[in-house]
Design a protein around this motif. Structure first.
Motif, PDB file in Angstrom:
ATOM      1  N   PRO A 101      51.638 -17.940 -56.819  1.00  0.00           N
ATOM      2  CA  PRO A 101      51.602 -18.955 -57.869  1.00  0.00           C
ATOM      3  C   PRO A 101      52.938 -19.634 -58.164  1.00  0.00           C
ATOM      4  O   PRO A 101      52.942 -20.726 -58.717  1.00  0.00           O
ATOM      5  N   TYR A 102      54.058 -19.003 -57.839  1.00  0.00           N
ATOM      6  CA  TYR A 102      55.315 -19.585 -58.318  1.00  0.00           C
ATOM      7  C   TYR A 102      56.322 -19.771 -57.181  1.00  0.00           C
ATOM      8  O   TYR A 102      57.414 -19.226 -57.218  1.00  0.00           O
ATOM      9  N   GLU A 103      55.945 -20.512 -56.146  1.00  0.00           N
ATOM     10  CA  GLU A 103      56.877 -20.672 -55.033  1.00  0.00           C
ATOM     11  C   GLU A 103      57.709 -21.933 -55.222  1.00  0.00           C
ATOM     12  O   GLU A 103      57.392 -23.000 -54.717  1.00  0.00           O
ATOM     13  N   TYR A 104      58.781 -21.770 -55.984  1.00  0.00           N
ATOM     14  CA  TYR A 104      59.708 -22.877 -56.218  1.00  0.00           C
ATOM     15  C   TYR A 104      60.965 -22.643 -55.398  1.00  0.00           C
ATOM     16  O   TYR A 104      61.408 -21.503 -55.233  1.00  0.00           O
ATOM     17  N   ASN A 105      61.534 -23.742 -54.924  1.00  0.00           N
ATOM     18  CA  ASN A 105      62.803 -23.644 -54.213  1.00  0.00           C
ATOM     19  C   ASN A 105      62.792 -22.660 -53.068  1.00  0.00           C
ATOM     20  O   ASN A 105      63.717 -21.866 -52.900  1.00  0.00           O
ATOM     21  N   VAL A 106      61.713 -22.672 -52.296  1.00  0.00           N
ATOM     22  CA  VAL A 106      61.665 -21.797 -51.134  1.00  0.00           C
ATOM     23  C   VAL A 106      62.574 -22.393 -50.059  1.00  0.00           C
ATOM     24  O   VAL A 106      62.433 -23.578 -49.734  1.00  0.00           O
ATOM     25  N   PRO A 107      63.515 -21.630 -49.537  1.00  0.00           N
ATOM     26  CA  PRO A 107      64.433 -22.192 -48.543  1.00  0.00           C
ATOM     27  C   PRO A 107      63.656 -22.740 -47.352  1.00  0.00           C
ATOM     28  O   PRO A 107      62.735 -22.102 -46.855  1.00  0.00           O
ATOM     29  N   GLY A 108      64.027 -23.941 -46.928  1.00  0.00           N
ATOM     30  CA  GLY A 108      63.407 -24.519 -45.742  1.00  0.00           C
ATOM     31  C   GLY A 108      62.143 -25.301 -46.004  1.00  0.00           C
ATOM     32  O   GLY A 108      61.647 -26.004 -45.135  1.00  0.00           O
ATOM     33  N   ALA A 109      61.607 -25.220 -47.203  1.00  0.00           N
ATOM     34  CA  ALA A 109      60.398 -25.983 -47.503  1.00  0.00           C
ATOM     35  C   ALA A 109      60.780 -27.443 -47.735  1.00  0.00           C
ATOM     36  O   ALA A 109      61.882 -27.738 -48.173  1.00  0.00           O
ATOM     37  N   PRO A 110      59.853 -28.379 -47.429  1.00  0.00           N
ATOM     38  CA  PRO A 110      60.189 -29.799 -47.555  1.00  0.00           C
ATOM     39  C   PRO A 110      60.455 -30.237 -49.003  1.00  0.00           C
ATOM     40  O   PRO A 110      61.275 -31.113 -49.242  1.00  0.00           O
ATOM     41  N   ARG A 111      59.763 -29.643 -49.977  1.00  0.00           N
ATOM     42  CA  ARG A 111      60.001 -30.020 -51.369  1.00  0.00           C
ATOM     43  C   ARG A 111      60.522 -28.791 -52.103  1.00  0.00           C
ATOM     44  O   ARG A 111      60.532 -27.689 -51.546  1.00  0.00           O
ATOM     45  N   ASP A 112      60.875 -28.963 -53.378  1.00  0.00           N
ATOM     46  CA  ASP A 112      61.361 -27.764 -54.069  1.00  0.00           C
ATOM     47  C   ASP A 112      60.225 -26.928 -54.640  1.00  0.00           C
ATOM     48  O   ASP A 112      60.439 -25.997 -55.377  1.00  0.00           O
ATOM     49  N   TYR A 113      58.985 -27.286 -54.288  1.00  0.00           N
ATOM     50  CA  TYR A 113      57.876 -26.427 -54.711  1.00  0.00           C
ATOM     51  C   TYR A 113      56.795 -26.451 -53.661  1.00  0.00           C
ATOM     52  O   TYR A 113      56.615 -27.443 -52.957  1.00  0.00           O
ATOM     53  N   ILE A 114      56.093 -25.331 -53.526  1.00  0.00           N
ATOM     54  CA  ILE A 114      54.970 -25.247 -52.601  1.00  0.00           C
ATOM     55  C   ILE A 114      53.727 -24.993 -53.426  1.00  0.00           C
ATOM     56  O   ILE A 114      53.646 -23.991 -54.153  1.00  0.00           O
ATOM     57  N   MET A 115      52.764 -25.887 -53.333  1.00  0.00           N
ATOM     58  CA  MET A 115      51.555 -25.686 -54.125  1.00  0.00           C
ATOM     59  C   MET A 115      50.731 -24.577 -53.514  1.00  0.00           C
ATOM     60  O   MET A 115      50.796 -24.311 -52.316  1.00  0.00           O
ATOM     61  N   GLN A 116      49.905 -23.959 -54.360  1.00  0.00           N
ATOM     62  CA  GLN A 116      49.122 -22.826 -53.862  1.00  0.00           C
ATOM     63  C   GLN A 116      48.169 -23.240 -52.757  1.00  0.00           C
ATOM     64  O   GLN A 116      47.800 -22.430 -51.915  1.00  0.00           O
ATOM     65  N   THR A 117      47.782 -24.522 -52.780  1.00  0.00           N
ATOM     66  CA  THR A 117      46.832 -24.978 -51.774  1.00  0.00           C
ATOM     67  C   THR A 117      47.514 -25.560 -50.536  1.00  0.00           C
ATOM     68  O   THR A 117      46.834 -25.939 -49.595  1.00  0.00           O
ATOM     69  N   ASP A 118      48.840 -25.667 -50.554  1.00  0.00           N
ATOM     70  CA  ASP A 118      49.511 -26.234 -49.384  1.00  0.00           C
ATOM     71  C   ASP A 118      49.201 -25.396 -48.148  1.00  0.00           C
ATOM     72  O   ASP A 118      49.034 -24.185 -48.240  1.00  0.00           O
TER      73      ASP A 118
END
Ligand code: HEM
Ligand SMILES: [Cu+2]
Lengths: 576, 265
Positions: free
Chosen positions: A552-569
């Protein structure tokens, strides 16, 4: 495969089925919310009358006239009952829980939509019955929100104890039934309707909070229901469960052999879990918002989950700390004291995790965030007085004073209300498709924060100076004279703070019509409600069930295109 | 998974449900959990009264115990027929299922009738609550009159606990009736209401208690109107859970309230 057209045909037509007797959890959630909104303004008005009476006991008010001592007690009772049951239990769980629990776990609706509708309308009837107590002969009851016996069991004990008290108990019993229906629905929905990939440990902390709150409700309200039934029997069938041999106004009553302590045990077995029912959803909301607006994963997700569970479990073992004054054996008092101190541990874990989430975050100070921080602040300020009260030796002098009033208003009253405000500002765009006004929101926040602290902090001092609670008049008492200026200050601030709430009310309704249009995900948050349309369609996700790939709370994951990853991504969005 | 998803015609998958069960069953288990706390609170009140009264009476004679034993037998039999009804529903034997449900309902009704007679008998003997009107022409036994006067908690807990249980059995019979016969059960229910209401004298608590049946008839009508569907084997199973629970509660009440209140000479 359902087509969109079929779904439209399925969505109810006509005003009554759509807005009044709706089966849609979103409509029902809003119904709960607006019921609580009405209730909270009634409750606030009552509290102002009390404050005014405290410092000007003989003032003659327009329309109302002079407030008599027994009227003060009626105000006290109705204020507490309305606030605890119809605001703090209704809005966070019935309101936001109903609206967002199914969406956040990817369900099209609650597990039992009909039951859901019934539970709202039952709550509504309970509210009407409660308010009716004002208008019957004798007026509203005098026995406080805790309804202590024998006062509440004897119709001859005072003016409000006649029909008014029967209505009060009936209303509580109705509320219990409604809450039981709601709780059952919440638990089943959480267990049974999670979309693929939404394992329990991927649920947002809001869902965990609603889930555990529902379990507490399921176990606690049944007991209050029984206690209320027995009280009704005592009052109307002449039994003596709670009434010992008593003399009222020189007359010996026909009761004997019962025990007032039986009521206290049954009531507080419900009552302590109830205070957590009020606060847990707020904790969930605070976790969700702190993480989102700090752009950081919540600190210690698992610890948060286990802490909620521990609070739920321990919450059933501490009810005796409300009864230290009842003459209980010192051994039981000791046991209850230790358990009460223990419940501070998971509470502290949650607090540290919130602070840990804020630490080094890229904090966005928008209104929902301000209220979430305010929640933490209130929770700490109110929580610190808890361990004092948990000591029987300290509690005995403090129990009947304003100190307890300060404790529970900060932690339960104001903190839970801040949770509701935070949730309102946070989810408003999803519910109504528009943004709330930021400037008004910030003014509202600071007015409320400063106001509530100015009202309740001095009450600790008043309590230590031995100002009793539940007394209608103290201005004539010599040793309390020096406290009058402080009491006046509190009353003035209370008037201002209540006035400030109209800013919120204005903002709420104005923004529904005139607010800036909201996008589907204005806060750049990750949970499922932000991946569907705004406002969500009748079946929440427009014909398909989402697939959940992330926590539920994937913010600022290194290497991700945005600073958040939605649960449905899709899974590929994550860099490995 | 619940019917909700199906109703909405949604595609897509869900996480496996708890123990692989369907929502209604979980819902019923949760209801029973909360109901056991409701009964738990009443039993707590009973124990509280009993422990705090040093002179707790034990007035029941063998006639009460024999009667209660018959009641217990009826209830246990009804649990058996309930199991058979569930079996029949799983095997898709609607006729059999209907007969077994009917047998269960009859046993439940027998329980309530025996229990009601027992209450009326005790009341006429003088074990009573202050509001129960006195029974005209009854010969009260001094023993019960003393109990009522000296330890009012005894009749209060007795009528409170068994009354609550009787209410549960009654609602259970109605529940099964609706599952088995749907709308056809409503007129039967109304008839039962009239019989119970007009067939009991005005001083009997059942004269007013009978109105539970009227309220139930109205509620059932509303429910059947809101959800006019055929009940399948899952509904029978869920109703069975309720029924067994009510039976189980009696297994606490019978020893605590009856056996432990027997006069031992
Ligand atoms: C560390 C945690 C806590 C401790 C140790 C604690 C301890 C206590 C104690 C010992 C009392 C009894 C005071 C008395 O009546 O003499 C009390 C009262 C109360 N507490 Fe807490 N508490 C804690 C947290 C909370 C929370 C989280 C809430 C609500 C959200 C809450 C709400 C209340 C309320 C409503 C009362 C007063 C009820 C009344 O008498 O009307 N407390 N608390
Ligand atoms: Cu407590």
């Amino acid at each position: 495969m359902a087509t969109t057209a079929a779904l439209h045909a399925h969505a109810p037509q006509g005003f009554i089925r759509k807005y009044i007797f709706s089966l849609d959890h979103k409509v029902i959630g809003l119904q709960y919310y607006f019921l609580a909104l009405v209730a909270v303004f009634v409750g606030m008005a009552l509290s102002l009358l009390m404050r005014i009476h405290m410092i000007w006991p003989t003032a003659v008010l327009p329309l109302i006239g002079e407030i008599k001592p027994e009227t003060y007690l009626s105000l006290l009772t109705m204020h507490g009952t309305i606030m605890v049951f119809f605001v703090l239990t209704t809005a966070p769980q019935g309101g936001f829980g109903n609206y967002f629990l199914p969406i956040q776990i990817g369900a099209p609706d609650m597990a039992f939509p009909v039951l859901n509708m019934l539970s709202f309308w039952t709550t509504f009837v309970g509210f009407v019955v409660l308010i009716a107590a004002f208008f019957v002969s004798g007026g509203a009851p005098l026995h406080g929100w805790t309804g202590y016996t024998p006062l509440s069991a004897l119709p001859s004990a005072g003016p409000g104890e006649q029909l008014g008290a029967d209505l009060w108990i009936t209303s509580i019993a109705i509320f219990c039934i409604a809450s039981l229906m709601g709780a059952l629905n919440f638990i089943t929905t959480t267990l049974d309707l999670r979309a693929k990939g939404m394992s329990m440990m991927r649920m947002p902390l809001t869902c965990w909070a609603w889930f555990i709150t529902a379990i507490l409700g399921l176990l606690a309200f049944g007991v209050l229901l029984s206690a209320g039934i027995l009280l009704l029997l005592d009052r109307n069938l002449g039994t003596s469960f709670y009434v010992p041999l008593v003399v009222v106004n020189g007359q010996i009553m026909a009761h004997k052999g019962g025990s007032p302590l039986l009521w206290q045990h049954l009531f507080w077995f419900f009552g302590h879990p109830e205070v957590y029912i009020a606060i847990l959803p707020g904790m969930g909301v605070a976790s969700q918002i702190l993480s989102t607006f700090s752009r950081k994963p919540i600190f210690g997700y698992k610890a948060m989950v286990y802490a909620i569970m521990a609070i739920g479990l321990l919450g059933f073992m501490v009810w005796g700390h409300h009864m230290f004054m009842s003459g209980m054996s010192p051994y039981s008092a000791f046991a209850f004291s230790v358990m009460t101190m223990a419940i501070g541990v998971p509470s502290a874990i949650k607090t540290f995790n919130w602070l840990g989430t804020l630490y080094k975050g890229r904090i966005r100070f928008q209104t929902p965030m301000l209220f979430a921080i305010g929640f933490v602040s209130m929770f700490v300020s109110g929580g610190l007085s808890g361990p004092f009260l948990a000591q029987p030796v300290l509690d005995i002098p403090l129990h009947d004073t304003a100190f307890v009033v300060a404790h529970f208003h900060l932690i339960m009253g104001v903190a839970a209300i801040f949770g509701i405000f935070a949730a309102t500002y946070y989810w408003f765009p999803k519910m109504f498709g528009r943004m709330m006004n930021e400037t008004l929101g910030k003014v509202h926040f600071f007015a409320t924060l400063i106001g509530t602290y100015c009202i309740f902090m001095p009450m600790h001092y008043l309590g230590l100076a031995a100002q009793p609670r539940r007394y209608s008049q103290f201005t004539e008492v010599a040793y309390l004279h020096r406290l009058i200026p402080l009491n006046e200050f509190i009353t003035y601030v209370a008037i201002i703070t209540v006035a400030a709430q109209f800013i919120f009310l204005f903002n709420l309704f104005w923004s529904m019509k005139k607010g800036a249009k909201a996008s589907d995900n204005p806060w750049e948050a990750t949970t499922l409600e932000w991946s569907t349309a705004t406002p969500p369609p009748h079946d929440n996700f427009g014909g398909h069930t989402p697939v959940v790939n992330h926590g539920p709370y994937e913010y600022n994951v290194p290497g991700a295109p945005r600073d958040y990853i939605m649960q449905t991504d899709p899974v590929t969005a994550e860099a490995h | 998974m619940s019917d909700v998803a199906v109703q909405h015609g949604l595609t897509g998958a869900y996480e496996p449900s708890l123990f692989g069960t369907y929502s209604k069953k979980i819902g019923m288990w949760l209801f029973l959990l909360s109901d056991s706390l409701t009964f738990g609170a009443l039993l707590y009140a009973y124990s509280y009264g009993r422990i705090s009264n040093p002179s707790w009476p034990t007035p029941f004679h063998s006639s009460s115990i024999i009667n209660a034993t018959f009641m217990t037998a009826f209830l246990l039999t009804s649990s058996l027929t309930m199991v058979l009804a569930v079996r029949a529903s799983v095997d898709h034997k609607p006729k059999q299922q209907m007969w077994f449900l009917l047998a269960t309902m009859l046993c439940g009704t027998a329980f309530v009738v025996l229990h009601g007679r027992e209450w009326s008998h005790l009341i006429s003997e003088g074990l009573s609550l202050p509001v129960f009107p006195s029974v005209p022409g009854a010969e009260a036994s001094p023993e019960f009159v003393n109990v009522t006067r000296d330890v009012p908690q005894f009749p209060a807990t007795f009528f409170g606990l068994t009354g609550m249980h009787m209410l549960h059995v009654t609602l259970g019979v109605i529940y099964l009736g609706v599952i088995a016969f749907r709308k056809k059960f409503i007129p039967v229910l109304l008839l039962l209401w009239l019989v119970a209401w007009l067939g009991t004298p005005a001083y009997s608590p059942f004269h007013y208690g009978a109105h539970v049946l009227l309220v139930a008839a109205i509620v059932c009508t509303v429910i059947l109107w809101l959800k006019p569907k055929l009940y399948d084997s899952s509904d029978v199973e869920v109703a069975g859970l309720y029924w067994h629970f009510v039976d189980l509660v009696w297994m606490f009440i019978f020893p605590l309230v009856y056996l432990m209140s027997t006069r031992i000479l």
